[in-house]
Design a protein around this motif. Structure first.
Motif, PDB file in Angstrom:
ATOM      1  N   UNK A 127       0.800  -1.239   0.000  1.00 14.64           N
ATOM      2  CA  UNK A 127       0.000   0.000   0.000  1.00 14.64           C
ATOM      3  C   UNK A 127       0.831   1.288   0.000  1.00 14.64           C
ATOM      4  N   UNK A 133      -4.897   9.306  -3.084  1.00 20.17           N
ATOM      5  CA  UNK A 133      -6.146   9.503  -3.825  1.00 20.17           C
ATOM      6  C   UNK A 133      -6.687   8.158  -4.298  1.00 20.17           C
ATOM      7  N   UNK A 137     -10.060   6.060  -3.203  1.00 20.70           N
ATOM      8  CA  UNK A 137     -11.022   5.569  -4.176  1.00 20.70           C
ATOM      9  C   UNK A 137     -11.309   4.083  -3.943  1.00 20.70           C
ATOM     10  N   UNK A 138     -10.247   3.285  -3.738  1.00 20.85           N
ATOM     11  CA  UNK A 138     -10.436   1.843  -3.530  1.00 20.85           C
ATOM     12  C   UNK A 138     -11.294   1.592  -2.299  1.00 20.85           C
ATOM     13  N   UNK A 139     -10.909   2.206  -1.169  1.00 23.18           N
ATOM     14  CA  UNK A 139     -11.674   1.976   0.060  1.00 23.18           C
ATOM     15  C   UNK A 139     -13.072   2.562  -0.064  1.00 23.18           C
ATOM     16  N   UNK A 141     -15.027   2.590  -2.580  1.00 23.41           N
ATOM     17  CA  UNK A 141     -15.900   1.604  -3.222  1.00 23.41           C
ATOM     18  C   UNK A 141     -16.133   0.402  -2.317  1.00 23.41           C
ATOM     19  N   UNK A 142     -15.109   0.043  -1.512  1.00 23.12           N
ATOM     20  CA  UNK A 142     -15.317  -1.079  -0.586  1.00 23.12           C
ATOM     21  C   UNK A 142     -16.287  -0.696   0.526  1.00 23.12           C
ATOM     22  N   UNK A 176      -9.052   4.381   8.663  1.00 24.47           N
ATOM     23  CA  UNK A 176      -8.609   3.104   8.112  1.00 24.47           C
ATOM     24  C   UNK A 176      -7.798   3.282   6.832  1.00 24.47           C
ATOM     25  N   UNK A 179      -4.380   4.230   7.919  1.00 23.49           N
ATOM     26  CA  UNK A 179      -3.720   3.083   8.559  1.00 23.49           C
ATOM     27  C   UNK A 179      -3.235   2.119   7.484  1.00 23.49           C
ATOM     28  N   UNK A 180      -4.123   1.813   6.534  1.00 24.22           N
ATOM     29  CA  UNK A 180      -3.794   0.899   5.448  1.00 24.22           C
ATOM     30  C   UNK A 180      -2.565   1.385   4.688  1.00 24.22           C
TER      31      UNK A 180
END
Lengths: 309, 298
Positions: A127, A133, A137-139, A141-142, A176, A179-180
């Protein structure tokens, strides 16, 4: 500070003038142009403001010296204080968890008999290469109920879905993302610092009957202390400058205002409201705050992490 | 895995021999915890790779980790968008990060070497200025930098993003730590006795010794510039100069009005992270990240 490790042979060469100045010149010019001058300019600007001068209908708006007016205005704005409040909630979640997870993973990687360590180390580091950015976007959508895998599972077992971007989940959801993105890099710094501890320290401890648990808490964590201070410092500085994640998430949720964190407020003042002086005052306040917090942290931990040698 | 060096007995059934070798029992709990951590970090990456194969109608209608049928269409759409704007953004990112990181590494190496290996008046002041810079990194400075850039008429140009990236107090700090430990003063003295001047000592003696440290500064700086959002977001207004981060942000924020742009933002993100992840995996072993933690000990 490194008197103990520095050998006399490593002392700088004899006094010389010309060469070091030439070597430092590009850095010095850039430092003055892009760090020192902007800071001074922002400070100067923060004491200026547009005021109507002259009386009656013929008053002219003119830029003048207004003293601390901009600072008073900035701190009287409930939105700035609210922004700092939101930042505090976010930081209280993000900083300890990032550092705690990074330290846990680093200690686990350093244990004997762990399988798949190389794979995990690489995966957790990945990561770091993902821009904030894109990570947002990924998170995003999750989190979004219509594409969230968690909600898909919840629906299958007949439970109501969770909307992480509305209500009480919003802060943990944004934290999160940080953190990720941050665990892997901090983990690698702590892990390399752990690998630097000579193995005979552990051998001696094991001969004395210490468990891996004792070794971790009594030897490893104290010895990586300076690295923890550094990672903590960077995590803290990073927190005070949160901007990209909430800005990127705005289209996905109605709960992030245009002034959600201080930098977003500063951006709005400068570019939407065209009040550069007010934005400069808030910027200076934020920068001073960051500096004070950093110095206090360094002082409190007393590790003198950035020692001159 | 095993470090035993004794020649292994030739066996017709190597797999069995492998299994019989006494092996210490695996530590189960730590292994499980690490694998969980790896999954947490990989899930979003796997998601974007899967989601980039979905057409915009599949995106919200099929299970999120089920591959779709639109990969090639999405790729075509991505590179066709706005007359090839995406490729332009990628090139801009490469330019900012590549040129910026290379020049910054050189500037940092020269400064770090001077600070570590020379004693001169003002050395202490320079060092504290750098520490101040480390504690106060670029981002809070973005708005004052913008104001200044617009005063001199550079805001909105390539220079407005590139120039501020050239100075990195942290890079100078790392270079100084590395020069202090990797370049022996005796070697410098020996080269001087042989008649080399300061420039020659730096280029032919010190620089080669500092290469691992330089690679580290370069990679940190490259990733930092590639991933930076606020500085180009503030400085630039012309979409053709955008780097990938700002470009993808624009796609995403327009996406709330036109859902088909979501698909573009997703495939665009997938394409944007692949080269950087690959670069990081390949170059992993050249990183000297112990430099960062080692720097703390002086």
């Amino acid at each position: 500070m490194s008197v103990a490790t520095e050998t006399p042979a490593r002392r700088p060469a004899r006094r010389r003038w010309g060469a070091p100045v030439l070597f430092l010149l590009p850095a010095a010019v850039l430092f003055v142009a892009f760090l020192a001058i902007p800071i001074c300019y922002a400070v100067w600007l923060s004491f200026r403001g547009m005021r109507v001068t002259g009386g009656g209908p013929f008053g002219v708006r003119q830029e003048t010296w207004v003293g601390l007016d901009n600072y008073v205005a900035a701190f009287a704005d409930p939105e700035l204080l609210a922004g700092f409040g939101r930042l505090a909630i976010y930081g209280v979640i993000a900083v300890p968890l990032t550092l705690g997870l990074a330290l846990t993973f680093a200690l686990l990687l350093d244990l004997p008999r762990v399988r798949g360590a190389r794979f995990s180390r690489t995966a957790i580091f990945i990561p770091y290469a993902v821009p904030g950015v894109v990570a947002t976007l990924l998170w995003g959508f999750l989190y979004l109920p219509s594409t969230s895998p968690g909600n898909w599972i919840l629906e299958r077992v007949g439970l109501p879905g969770i909307d992480a971007l509305h209500g009480p989940m919003l802060f943990p959801a944004i934290a999160n993302i940080a953190i990720w993105g941050g665990v892997g890099f901090n983990m690698i710094i702590l892990y390399t610092s752990l690998r630097g501890i000579p193995a005979d320290v552990y051998e001696a401890a094991r001969l004395d009957g210490a468990s891996e648990w004792d070794i971790a808490f009594r030897i490893k964590i104290p010895l990586v202390g300076p690295a923890l201070v550094l990672t903590g410092l960077f995590a803290l500085i990073g927190t005070l400058q949160v901007y990209g994640e909430p800005t990127t998430l705005r289209p996905m949720t109605s709960e992030i205002s245009q002034t959600w964190v201080p930098l977003m407020l500063i951006y709005r003042d400068a570019f939407t409201r065209d009040d550069l002086s007010l934005a400069a005052a808030s910027s200076v306040a934020l920068a001073l705050g960051t500096l004070v917090v950093s110095l206090v942290l360094l002082r409190v931990t007393q590790k003198r992490s950035f020692g001159e040698s | 895995m095993s470090t035993a060096t004794a020649p292994r007995p030739v066996s017709t059934r190597p797999l069995v021999a492998e299994r019989r070798r006494p092996r210490p029992r695996a530590a189960v709990l730590p292994t499980v915890a690490l694998v969980l951590g790896a999954l947490y970090c990989l899930v979003p990456v796997v998601w974007v790779l899967v989601a980039s194969t979905k057409s915009s109608s599949e995106l919200f209608s099929t299970f999120t980790f089920l591959p779709g049928t639109g990969l090639l269409d999405n790729l075509g759409d991505l590179f066709a968008y706005g007359d090839g704007q995406y490729a332009q953004w990628a090139l801009n990112s490469l330019l900012f990060a590549g040129v910026g990181a290379a020049a910054c590494t050189l500037v940092s190496t020269m400064a770090g070497y001077a600070l570590a290996k020379y004693e001169f008046p003002g050395r202490q002041v320079a060092f504290y200025a750098i520490l101040g810079g480390v504690l106060l990194p670029g981002i809070t400075l973005a708005i004052p930098q913008y104001l200044l850039m617009s005063k001199i008429g550079l805001a909105g140009t390539y220079w407005s993003v590139l120039l501020p990236c050239l100075i990195s107090p942290f890079g100078i700090f790392l270079a100084r730590v590395y020069a202090g430990s990797a370049v022996p003063t005796e070697t410098i003295e020996a080269a001087r006795i042989d008649g080399a001047n300061d420039a020659r000592v730096f280029v032919s003696v010190a620089l080669p010794m500092m290469i691992p440290g330089m690679v580290t500064v370069f990679l940190l700086q490259f990733v930092g510039i590639w991933n930076n959002f606020l500085l180009p977001f503030i400085m630039l207004s012309d979409e053709r100069i955008y780097p990938l981060t700002v470009g993808l942000y624009t796609l995403l924020s327009k996406g709330s009005g036109t859902p088909s742009l979501y698909t573009l933002a997703i495939i665009g993100s997938a394409v944007a992270i692949i080269p950087l992840v690959v670069m990081m995996l390949v170059l992993q072993r050249y990183w000297r990240l112990d430099l960062i933690s080692g720097g703390l000990k002086g």
